[in-house]
Scaffold this motif. Structure first.
Motif, PDB file in Angstrom:
ATOM      1  N   VAL D 104       0.848  -1.200   0.000  1.00  0.00           N
ATOM      2  CA  VAL D 104       0.000   0.000   0.000  1.00  0.00           C
ATOM      3  C   VAL D 104       0.885   1.252   0.000  1.00  0.00           C
ATOM      4  CG1 VAL D 104      -1.676   1.332   1.358  1.00  0.00           C
ATOM      5  CG2 VAL D 104      -1.954  -1.149   1.085  1.00  0.00           C
ATOM      6  N   GLN D 105       1.916   1.207   0.842  1.00  0.00           N
ATOM      7  CA  GLN D 105       2.820   2.371   0.902  1.00  0.00           C
ATOM      8  C   GLN D 105       3.456   2.638  -0.459  1.00  0.00           C
ATOM      9  OE1 GLN D 105       4.921   0.768   4.337  1.00  0.00           O
ATOM     10  NE2 GLN D 105       4.458   2.644   5.491  1.00  0.00           N
ATOM     11  N   GLN D 106       3.871   1.551  -1.113  1.00  0.00           N
ATOM     12  CA  GLN D 106       4.546   1.706  -2.401  1.00  0.00           C
ATOM     13  C   GLN D 106       3.577   2.213  -3.472  1.00  0.00           C
ATOM     14  OE1 GLN D 106       6.538  -1.854  -3.625  1.00  0.00           O
ATOM     15  NE2 GLN D 106       7.463  -0.874  -5.412  1.00  0.00           N
ATOM     16  N   VAL D 107       2.406   1.617  -3.532  1.00  0.00           N
ATOM     17  CA  VAL D 107       1.435   1.980  -4.566  1.00  0.00           C
ATOM     18  C   VAL D 107       0.956   3.429  -4.386  1.00  0.00           C
ATOM     19  CG1 VAL D 107      -0.999   1.605  -5.217  1.00  0.00           C
ATOM     20  CG2 VAL D 107       0.635  -0.302  -5.238  1.00  0.00           C
ATOM     21  N   TYR D 108       0.882   3.889  -3.136  1.00  0.00           N
ATOM     22  CA  TYR D 108       0.384   5.237  -2.906  1.00  0.00           C
ATOM     23  C   TYR D 108       1.500   6.274  -2.900  1.00  0.00           C
ATOM     24  CZ  TYR D 108      -4.485   3.956  -2.101  1.00  0.00           C
ATOM     25  OH  TYR D 108      -5.770   3.525  -2.271  1.00  0.00           O
ATOM     26  N   THR D 140      -3.753  11.137   5.719  1.00  0.00           N
ATOM     27  CA  THR D 140      -3.165  12.458   5.950  1.00  0.00           C
ATOM     28  C   THR D 140      -2.526  13.002   4.677  1.00  0.00           C
ATOM     29  OG1 THR D 140      -2.739  11.843   8.246  1.00  0.00           O
ATOM     30  CG2 THR D 140      -1.501  13.724   7.379  1.00  0.00           C
ATOM     31  N   ILE D 141      -1.788  12.141   4.000  1.00  0.00           N
ATOM     32  CA  ILE D 141      -1.153  12.578   2.750  1.00  0.00           C
ATOM     33  C   ILE D 141      -2.222  12.911   1.697  1.00  0.00           C
ATOM     34  CG2 ILE D 141       0.489  11.946   0.918  1.00  0.00           C
ATOM     35  CD1 ILE D 141       1.820  10.044   2.910  1.00  0.00           C
ATOM     36  N   ALA D 142      -3.264  12.074   1.662  1.00  0.00           N
ATOM     37  CA  ALA D 142      -4.343  12.334   0.699  1.00  0.00           C
ATOM     38  C   ALA D 142      -4.923  13.732   0.914  1.00  0.00           C
ATOM     39  CB  ALA D 142      -5.435  11.262   0.836  1.00  0.00           C
ATOM     40  N   LYS D 143      -5.187  14.037   2.167  1.00  0.00           N
ATOM     41  CA  LYS D 143      -5.720  15.353   2.521  1.00  0.00           C
ATOM     42  C   LYS D 143      -4.822  16.470   1.962  1.00  0.00           C
ATOM     43  CE  LYS D 143      -9.315  15.630   5.686  1.00  0.00           C
ATOM     44  NZ  LYS D 143     -10.142  14.708   4.868  1.00  0.00           N
ATOM     45  N   GLN D 144      -3.497  16.279   2.077  1.00  0.00           N
ATOM     46  CA  GLN D 144      -2.545  17.289   1.590  1.00  0.00           C
ATOM     47  C   GLN D 144      -2.671  17.495   0.080  1.00  0.00           C
ATOM     48  OE1 GLN D 144       1.073  15.539   3.014  1.00  0.00           O
ATOM     49  NE2 GLN D 144       0.742  16.149   5.149  1.00  0.00           N
ATOM     50  N   HIS D 145      -3.171  16.457  -0.613  1.00  0.00           N
ATOM     51  CA  HIS D 145      -3.383  16.549  -2.054  1.00  0.00           C
ATOM     52  C   HIS D 145      -4.826  16.903  -2.389  1.00  0.00           C
ATOM     53  CE1 HIS D 145       0.395  14.196  -2.058  1.00  0.00           C
ATOM     54  NE2 HIS D 145       0.596  14.757  -3.236  1.00  0.00           N
ATOM     55  N   GLY D 146      -5.618  17.226  -1.376  1.00  0.00           N
ATOM     56  CA  GLY D 146      -7.017  17.571  -1.622  1.00  0.00           C
ATOM     57  C   GLY D 146      -7.887  16.374  -1.960  1.00  0.00           C
ATOM     58  N   ALA D 147      -7.398  15.170  -1.616  1.00  0.00           N
ATOM     59  CA  ALA D 147      -8.170  13.955  -1.894  1.00  0.00           C
ATOM     60  C   ALA D 147      -8.632  13.317  -0.595  1.00  0.00           C
ATOM     61  CB  ALA D 147      -7.325  12.975  -2.693  1.00  0.00           C
TER      62      ALA D 147
END
Lengths: 333, 333, 333, 333
Positions: D104-108, D140-147
């Motif tokens: 999951v970490q790699q794919v995202y 958290t990272i998704a949020k930073q990308h607006g997703a």
């Protein structure tokens, strides 16, 4: 806690180096060794360790989040930096001594972390007890910056840190181990090379897992023997002349009154806190799960120390397992 | 198995008595000590023990259910009886060495058992490893017949029995302990007084429980360390200079190749069978349950040895826990 | 505690017999069933059970060591005997309901015990929860006296005893089971035939071992889920619609507030005491050790309940495992 | 494996949405729902799930490392992308179904990962069973990308995936849960909202930990009962009408012959592999260690499944714990 009870181990680096460090306090400031070096993490352990480096002639550039910790070591002669990055920018050798994996990650890879300013050819010595996988990750990143990272967790507690008799278990390539030994031997009496990066942590974790198991095993055995009618001192004597003997039964017996000068005979004060043992066994469990290696007793020992911590034993020495397993109803009588 | 690794323990009976026994093979037949005595149970251990008594000048009257066992000791000079009762009727001192609690109950309280014919003032020394509660029951019945019963389980295996270097853990009153020491010291080097009847068993059980725990703990630790990349010999060295050290890591390491001359380096042949360790830990569990004393690691160790026995490790040395916990898929590669 | 949650089980004896017992309070005194019968052990459970037999028309001859217990049941119409032997001499059917194996041994085989006066053809029904090996020994001795012994431990607590809705798990031959059912069905709603003597105990022990495991498992799971941020009621809902569901999660959830009317929502008062669960799991351990059957989770559950009892949870319901495993430091906040 | 045995749970999203999805195969291509969406991870589970989305009218853009997996779904009508980044650049909703946290970490977050190309407003639904802390980091990272990222691990095995009757345990804010339900309900029958991000994983981990415990508990109990002389079917019946009952005893009994159509009656083939249960309990252990929540039985269950996997049971259904704990010597007879 003095986790290394004997001094008979042949250390693999040369006695010449040890002499250099232990034998002389009048260090030539022109040698690489006596050049300025860094120290990050000045807590109970780190404070003593930094002081011993200063005593041996090193000029330190230090950093800690606690103003009090910084003040104390500044008075001992250290220069103070405003961030791990600043330390890294001013020295080519540094020691870090931090509580947990997350702190190491932050200090090394965070915004004003070491890696943001590390110089090529630097030697980074991390003495924290953390996840070996984190150590390996740090070493990989260090390599990318042209620096060398070794893990060097210690055995021995606050008194051993003060008296510079710690044992260091070092993981890293030969050259880095040799270089690190010059510094580490100023703070300890044994510097053991355990293999590539991460192996210092592995050795520490393995020792503490077996220690944690043996201590609970000794506690169960002493409690059972007493309930069966045996005198505690006699039982300890029999165990110690027999195949049941272990460090916990011989030199750190958890039953009050069997030995003098150990935490069990001082209401379990001092020593190695149950909360810290719980943390170390948690690292062992994470490592064992990742390595797919079964550790049934290690797992159960972890759970018992965890439960003890939850029941208020976190600040007591881990040998209080003896007390935790006792009949509390009887104790009140 | 040599469960007693050191010889430094001060034995509480006088060296004079030891000399009497060890120093002279020309025993006066007029002394009580050299009078005829009984021996019941002539198996792997008992056979050697009986032979040592004969060597030291005792005239034995023996019994065993196995004709072969009886024949061998008869050729060594013993008289043969047809039942435990007959032995008891012909001597006033006897030793029994039997596999389990049930055998002791039968030999002492059964139809043609010792108690059906025991003489007043007799000294009954049971060297079997059994439930301490059974030992205490036997002692109570003995008292009713005007006889004295002591429990005196041994530490040390077949070789120690052959070489008369066993350790005896004796439970019984002082007078009985003193009297028993005369005989037991002919078969061993240490005779330790553990308290009242049953305490010999208690001490034996306690030691073996801690041993059983430490061995699995060492096995887990060695396996984990190897999986984490540590060299097994180096890991053993680190443990043995540290707080993780125990008899199992130091003198009986379960990882093949770390030590020479131990079962792990001989495909786990010889030594102390897993099935026997399982039996001893079963006794520990029964005792702990009755005493209401918690033994979480002892219980789990018992379950692991039980599972090992069920998987075909019963006849292998108990240090094969190392192998049982290994990845069998990898071993096949 | 209502350990039997459903009523859907087809009982193997005929409904005719059930009718005989439940349907009529006007019992003909000429039938064997309504003849005088004995009852030994009139404690919390036994008192209610005896009363129900009286209600169904039986004339009781009773014995108990407690004068208070005896007085209460005498007022309800029972005749009082001075010893188990006297009871046995006056009836040919009797029920015993005692706390532990040792009491059963004493009441049956002791000086003024049942076997000293039992009549040929007597039916002895022991409803105590004890070691199945003791039940089998009692049955063997009973046979020697021409009597029949069945073990018939109960499931269901004090309220179920009062309301005559206990479940009996019976071990004994068909004929004895059939005869015993006539009496037992007056005190309960289910009478299950489990096989030869001892199998009633075996079934009881097995059920309670799995119950003891599931309860701790549920407690760990609820605690973990809450720490991970899940709402307890939602978590219970998810478990109960999933493969994690068990009696402990569904109808006796150990987390306060999830269910109403269970001990966890009443400060763990009432229910089935941790000390009793500890005793039952001790029986399971003894049986498993003797049977050489590994029970790793059962053993550990036993140790946990033992430790809980040692920490003052003995009188609380066994679902207080949830509380024991919680962070006590947090609870104080 | 059908880990959800009942269908009685009230799902919190409206039946209208369910109807939309289940009731109509003729989806309007103008709705957001029927727009192109992404799917990454087309293994045993993911392949079926993607196919069900196609059946319900969705146009898929897919990615998988395996060419074979990609080919199969391409033939079913999907478009193929060359990397997770490409998928993310072409859709605003996507599902991922991957084996472990590291994938999951790699794919995202990897070089050509989702986050390198994700569009604002995208909905990322990860159905993998992984560490809840990883899920939270991704969110958290998704949020930073607006997703928006939700975790939505599944319960139910390959057959449930094929038949679109999976249960999804979803962690995320209400709005994201509602949006995700539109897609997830095309692949399953239950979509349960468990709270904020990570709580889907938490619920999955909790359920499987209790399941893993109950299965070993049931295995021990069945083995013990049989050794004590009970008929397995009778014992199962008694447990299931009593407080010992659990999903493992009732609908998935590990003793061969008790139930039909379960892995235990088919040499433990099919079902839920021991290696997968070991992985899930490893996640539970990591979570419990991080949350400082004691899980003694969960830990031990993990160790037992780990040992089973090491002994060649990894590919067998996890109910083979019954067989692992049996006496292998007896089985050979």
């Amino acid at each position: 806690m003095a986790t290394f009870a004997t001094n008979c181990f042949k250390i693999s680096f040369s006695s010449k180096l040890l002499l250099t460090c232990n034998g002389s306090r009048h260090f030539s400031s022109s040698t690489a060794l006596a050049a300025r070096m860094g120290f990050i993490g000045l807590g109970n352990m780190g404070g003593h360790m930094a002081r011993n480096l200063i005593k041996k002639g090193h000029q330190l550039v230090v950093y800690d989040v606690s103003a009090d910790n910084v003040k104390a070591i500044k008075e001992a002669g250290a220069e103070v930096a405003g961030s791990p990055a600043e330390v890294a920018s001013r020295v080519t050798s540094l020691v870090s001594m931090l509580p947990e994996s997350s702190h190491v990650q932050q200090v090394y890879t965070g915004p004003k972390g070491i890696f943001s300013a590390v110089q090529k050819g630097s030697l980074l010595m991390d003495c924290s007890t953390i996840d070996p996988y984190v150590s390996r990750t740090m070493a990989t990143i260090a390599k990318q910056h042209g620096a060398e990272f070794v893990d060097a967790p210690v055995s021995g507690g606050v008194n051993a840190a003060r008296d510079a008799v710690l044992t260091f278990m070092v993981g890293g390539p030969d050259s880095a181990y040799n270089a690190a030994s010059l510094y580490l031997s100023c703070m300890g009496k044994n510097v053991v090379h355990c293999g590539p990066v991460g192996n210092g942590q592995a050795a520490k974790i393995c020792n503490n897992m077996l220690l944690g198991i043996s201590m609970i095993g000794t506690s169960e055995t002493m409690n059972l023997g007493i309930k069966l009618g045996l005198d505690p001192k006699l039982l300890a004597k029999i165990l110690n002349m027999s195949s049941g003997r272990c460090w916990s039964s011989e030199v750190y017996n958890p039953c009050p009154g069997v030995l003098e000068g150990v935490p069990s005979s001082n209401d379990y004060k001092g020593g190695f806190g149950t909360a810290l043992m719980t943390k170390d066994l948690g690292l062992a469990q994470n490592a064992a799960t990742a390595a797919k290696s079964p550790t049934p007793l290690g797992s159960l020992a972890h759970q018992i120390y965890r439960t003890m911590t939850n029941h208020g034993f976190g600040g007591k020495d881990f040998s209080s397992a003896f007390k935790f397993l006792q009949d509390q109803n009887e104790q009140k009588k």
